[in-house]
Design a protein around this motif. Sequence first.
Motif, PDB file in Angstrom:
ATOM      1  N   GLU A   1       0.840  -1.197   0.000  1.00  0.00           N
ATOM      2  CA  GLU A   1       0.000   0.000   0.000  1.00  0.00           C
ATOM      3  C   GLU A   1       0.882   1.257   0.000  1.00  0.00           C
ATOM      4  O   GLU A   1       1.864   1.330   0.749  1.00  0.00           O
ATOM      5  N   PRO A   2       0.540   2.281  -0.799  1.00  0.00           N
ATOM      6  CA  PRO A   2       1.356   3.500  -0.883  1.00  0.00           C
ATOM      7  C   PRO A   2       1.021   4.483   0.236  1.00  0.00           C
ATOM      8  O   PRO A   2       0.693   5.644  -0.002  1.00  0.00           O
ATOM      9  N   ILE A   3       1.103   4.014   1.465  1.00  0.00           N
ATOM     10  CA  ILE A   3       0.680   4.802   2.621  1.00  0.00           C
ATOM     11  C   ILE A   3       1.850   5.009   3.565  1.00  0.00           C
ATOM     12  O   ILE A   3       2.921   4.416   3.405  1.00  0.00           O
ATOM     13  N   GLY A   4       1.640   5.869   4.559  1.00  0.00           N
ATOM     14  CA  GLY A   4       2.641   6.092   5.583  1.00  0.00           C
ATOM     15  C   GLY A   4       2.336   5.307   6.849  1.00  0.00           C
ATOM     16  O   GLY A   4       1.545   4.360   6.835  1.00  0.00           O
ATOM     17  N   LYS A   5       2.950   5.755   7.963  1.00  0.00           N
ATOM     18  CA  LYS A   5       2.866   5.000   9.203  1.00  0.00           C
ATOM     19  C   LYS A   5       2.121   5.725  10.329  1.00  0.00           C
ATOM     20  O   LYS A   5       2.042   5.210  11.442  1.00  0.00           O
ATOM     21  N   GLN A   6       1.566   6.898  10.041  1.00  0.00           N
ATOM     22  CA  GLN A   6       0.919   7.631  11.133  1.00  0.00           C
ATOM     23  C   GLN A   6      -0.357   6.959  11.627  1.00  0.00           C
ATOM     24  O   GLN A   6      -0.643   6.966  12.831  1.00  0.00           O
TER      25      GLN A   6
ATOM     26  N   THR B   1      14.469   8.372   8.854  1.00  0.00           N
ATOM     27  CA  THR B   1      14.899   7.954   7.516  1.00  0.00           C
ATOM     28  C   THR B   1      15.305   6.481   7.467  1.00  0.00           C
ATOM     29  O   THR B   1      15.375   5.903   6.375  1.00  0.00           O
ATOM     30  N   ASP B   2      15.574   5.865   8.626  1.00  0.00           N
ATOM     31  CA  ASP B   2      15.905   4.437   8.641  1.00  0.00           C
ATOM     32  C   ASP B   2      14.664   3.551   8.732  1.00  0.00           C
ATOM     33  O   ASP B   2      14.776   2.327   8.866  1.00  0.00           O
ATOM     34  N   GLY B   3      13.468   4.167   8.669  1.00  0.00           N
ATOM     35  CA  GLY B   3      12.224   3.410   8.708  1.00  0.00           C
ATOM     36  C   GLY B   3      11.636   3.225  10.080  1.00  0.00           C
ATOM     37  O   GLY B   3      10.506   2.736  10.203  1.00  0.00           O
ATOM     38  N   THR B   4      12.338   3.618  11.123  1.00  0.00           N
ATOM     39  CA  THR B   4      11.816   3.465  12.478  1.00  0.00           C
ATOM     40  C   THR B   4      10.887   4.626  12.825  1.00  0.00           C
ATOM     41  O   THR B   4      10.905   5.685  12.187  1.00  0.00           O
ATOM     42  N   VAL B   5      10.074   4.404  13.849  1.00  0.00           N
ATOM     43  CA  VAL B   5       9.114   5.408  14.320  1.00  0.00           C
ATOM     44  C   VAL B   5       9.298   5.592  15.815  1.00  0.00           C
ATOM     45  O   VAL B   5       9.390   4.612  16.562  1.00  0.00           O
ATOM     46  N   SER B   6       9.368   6.828  16.257  1.00  0.00           N
ATOM     47  CA  SER B   6       9.374   7.112  17.692  1.00  0.00           C
ATOM     48  C   SER B   6       8.105   7.864  18.046  1.00  0.00           C
ATOM     49  O   SER B   6       7.512   8.546  17.204  1.00  0.00           O
TER      50      SER B   6
END
Length: 324
Positions: free
Chosen positions: A140-145, A162-167
């Motif tokens: 899916e062309p979506i983000g992670k929010q 930028t490394d794909g992780t989320v805080s």
Amino acid sequence: MIISRTPLRVSFVGGGSDLPAFTRQHAGAVLSMSIKKYVYLSMHEYFENRGCILKYSEIEKPRTTDEIQHRIIRQVFHDLQIDRVDFNSSADVPAGTGMGSSSAFTVGLLNLCYAYRGEFVSRAKLAELACEIEIEKLGEPIGKQDQYGCALGGVNFLEFHTDGTVSHESVPLTAEQRHQMEQRLLLFYLGGTRSASNLLAVQSRNIVEDPHVTANLQAMVEQAHRLRGDLAADVDNLGLYLHDGWLRKKALSAGVSNEVVERAYEKALAAGATGGKLLGAGGSGFLLVYAPGDTRNEVIDALSDYQLHLVQLDTSGSSIIYSD
């Protein structure tokens, strides 16, 4: 019988900066809030000795996991080896209206399936796994929010690295500030649904092709960073941030707004609202409006043609609310 309940979310600023086309080069940031509008999923053992029955907007009776038509259910059931279950889905609002219902479904389904297996998974891990399912496995062309906003509960500042992780960090608000937000935020259903994937795909192409879009998103990231402190200082700052963020969001692609949305928004501002935005990728769905002080009733009257939904903060996140 096991039942999961997962809240939907409203994002205040930074939407779009979580898209991979942006976060591969720049850190994104979103400030969002989960609300007491939910996706409910239930599961118990299937009567038949083979296959499943799945009840959502369609009814399926697949004999094997590979026969499941619903892409998210098929992937989750395959990954967690779920079989011989009677599955049901319901939600407080329609899908495709801008409050992250698809990701709430994925988060809630993972929570439900792990509970069915007798395993506990943290809310942050559920969000991470939901991102893996939707973005990496299903493309899916979506983000992670949405996944994190729905899983965690509360008001959260989310950073996409930028490394794909989320805080993620909870925004500290007093009980009085939370009450003010609930009284001054209003949701109006303008009608219609849309495919977020299609709109986000266009926005992703614009990020790659147009440096002005990238610069606009960088400004929206800065908004999210500033609002984290300014919201705790004075809840009424939210209206001004919503207004400026909405103007920036409309510049991301032509499909974000339309004549119906613009007319409703102008009516709200004329009645005293200080800001607002269309939730989700754009096009249709729910208009979120901030009406400070004594302007609440005037704004409600001005938008009386549209269905009003009150905003209440959810603090529980994705939860198992019944297990027997």
